[in-house]
Write an enzyme that holds these catalytic residues in place. Structure first.
Site, PDB file in Angstrom:
ATOM      1  N   LYS A 125       0.894  -1.370   0.034  1.00  0.00           N
ATOM      2  CA  LYS A 125      -0.112   0.219   0.158  1.00  0.00           C
ATOM      3  C   LYS A 125       0.507   0.774   0.034  1.00  0.00           C
ATOM      4  CE  LYS A 125      -4.701   0.922   0.588  1.00  0.00           C
ATOM      5  NZ  LYS A 125      -5.226   0.052  -0.100  1.00  0.00           N
TER       6      LYS A 125
HETATM    7  N1  GLU Z   1      -7.671   0.324  -2.772  1.00  0.00           N
HETATM    8  C1  GLU Z   1      -8.481  -1.256  -2.563  1.00  0.00           C
HETATM    9  C2  GLU Z   1      -8.281  -1.858  -2.048  1.00  0.00           C
HETATM   10  O1  GLU Z   1      -7.990  -1.824  -0.770  1.00  0.00           O
HETATM   11  C3  GLU Z   1      -7.870  -1.226  -4.259  1.00  0.00           C
HETATM   12  C4  GLU Z   1      -6.263  -2.504  -3.947  1.00  0.00           C
HETATM   13  C5  GLU Z   1      -6.042  -2.757  -5.980  1.00  0.00           C
HETATM   14  O2  GLU Z   1      -6.239  -3.058  -6.615  1.00  0.00           O
HETATM   15  O3  GLU Z   1      -4.670  -3.067  -6.437  1.00  0.00           O
HETATM   16  O4  GLU Z   1      -8.648  -2.779  -2.258  1.00  0.00           O
END
Ligand code: GLU
Length: 435
Positions: A125
């Site tokens: 992240k």
């Molecule tokens: N931000 C989204 C989540 O928390 C999607 C992450 C992604 O598609 O890599 O799952």
């Protein structure tokens, strides 16, 4: 199940302070969730410490020239929590409250989520501490490009693949893709997902998280005997996730009776006209001022009469202070980490069924996976094909987690952690330690 793993072969005091298990906030909440699953991991518990330490943390300074000629510095992060099952995968968040602890927790929840739906990724992240609403479009573009260059050390189509999260979108992914491609000398569409469809994005990606929330909600309703027709739904956060989920539930015959976002809380016992509300949000940036309902107090939102509550905004929204007020029978976590462990226990004690984030909101990353596969093969699928595959993966993953919960008499959160942590730690064990 509150058990702490007292057999852990280390002392919490030996850890750097940001890893302490008494850490308050999202990372501390995540560590408690890991402690709850440890007794169910059998011999794999030997590796559990892996889950309590992110593999890699990068903190970057992101300087940009503002429109008024001054230089502003922002703090950015990319955390790769675990890469045992594949490249890092997870979104990038632009928000004024972003902290390292938050990004660490979000990266860890990505590891769990990706393993829970069995997409071949680890967890990662990123984020920048900034309120993007205060930036001009040019400033936002410079911030995004500089941040992408700074985290260029870590990202890549086979290394770590960012995606949208809170306050980031297709345009920001396009800038990230372009910056990475310019820096490496070749167009690399697969370096980010959630891109516009004309740039290698996938049909259905924008709605995917909300569609996944809806899909598991319907499955849970069937299993727990809740009728969707006429069910009252309350949603916190009416962006990409909450807006899509609210619309899908309304189309299935439920009534959207309450919505809260950063502009206020609104209520209509008869149910909103969801399309009119979505249009209002599109025009005004939030639900505040919508004429199709009455404004209510932000605290009162949590106590509204409803069968289904969907927190789809930020983490730590359902806490020990408001969990008691909640009247819903089903809580579907569209957001990451919206329920603190104490609140989780209060809800469970009241007989509320909580569909945890790590399965409920996995639809987004599932279609991100489809996007990445399509980019690699340069062969694009139809929207119907994508939605059908998404629904199948979500239904199968949810059925598996439900069975584990029944078998072990644990919450769906602990069951999802059991499934996911076993997959991650099995991969860890098979790969072994090197060097
Ligand atoms: N931000 C989204 C989540 O928390 C999607 C992450 C992604 O598609 O890599 O799952």
């Amino acid at each position: 199940m509150q058990a702490k793993d007292s057999s852990a072969p280390f002392s919490a005091h030996a850890l750097p302070s940001y890893l302490n298990s008494d850490h308050i906030g999202p990372w501390g909440n995540y560590l408690q969730q890991v402690d709850r699953v440890t007794p169910y991991l059998g011999s794999l518990a030997r590796w559990v410490e892996t889950l309590k330490r992110p593999k890699r943390i990068l903190i970057v300074d992101v300087p940009i020239e503002m429109d008024n000629g001054t230089i502003a510095h922002f703090e950015g992060y990319r955390v790769q929590h675990n890469l045992s099952r594949g490249p890092g995968k997870g979104g990038v968040r632009f928000h004024q409250d972003v902290t390292l602890s938050e990004v660490m927790a979000l990266s860890a929840w990505m590891s769990i989520k990706n393993a829970a739906v069995n997409v071949p990724y680890g967890g990662a992240k990123g984020g920048i501490r900034v309120d993007p609403r205060t930036l001009s479009k040019g400033e936002l573009e410079r911030l995004t490009r500089r941040y992408t260059s700074e985290i260029g050390l870590l990202i890549g189509p086979s290394k770590d693949i960012p995606a949208p999260d809170v306050n980031t979108n297709g345009q920001i992914m396009a800038w990230m893709m372009d910056t990475y491609s310019m820096n490496t000398g070749a167009t690399a569409t697969g370096v980010v997902t959630g891109k516009p469809v004309d740039l290698g994005g996938s049909l259905g990606r924008v709605e995917a998280t909300g569609r996944g929330v809806f899909t598991v909600g319907i499955e849970a309703a069937k299993l727990s005997g809740l009728t969707i027709q006429g069910a009252r739904v309350a949603v916190q956060g009416f962006g990409n996730v909450g807006g899509t989920a609210g619309k899908l539930f309304a189309e299935a015959g439920a009534k959207l009776v309450a919505v809260q976002d950063h502009t206020g809380s609104i209520y209509n016992a008869a149910g909103f006209d969801v399309n009119a509300l979505l249009e209002h949000v599109q025009k005004n940036g939030g639900v505040g001022g919508f004429s199709g309902g009455e404004s209510i107090d932000n605290q009162a939102f949590w106590g509204v009469d409803c069968e289904i509550l969907i927190p789809a905004a930020l983490e730590s929204q359902i806490t020990k202070d408001n969990a008691d007020q909640i009247k819903a029978k089903l809580v579907i976590e569209g957001a990451n980490g919206p329920t603190t462990p104490e609140a989780d226990d209060i809800l469970t004690g009241k007989g509320v069924l909580v569909l945890p984030d790590v399965i409920a909101n996995a639809g987004g990353v599932t279609v991100s996976y489809f996007e990445w596969v399509q980019d690699f093969s340069s062969f694009f699928w139809s929207e119907d094909e994508i939605n059908a595959r998404l629904v199948r993966i979500m239904q199968e993953a949810f059925a598996g987690v439900w069975a584990v919960a029944q078998e072990n008499k644990v919450s769906l959160r602990t069951a999802t952690f059991i499934v996911a942590c076993k997959r991650i730690l099995h991969a860890r064990e098979m790969r072994g330690l090197y060097p």
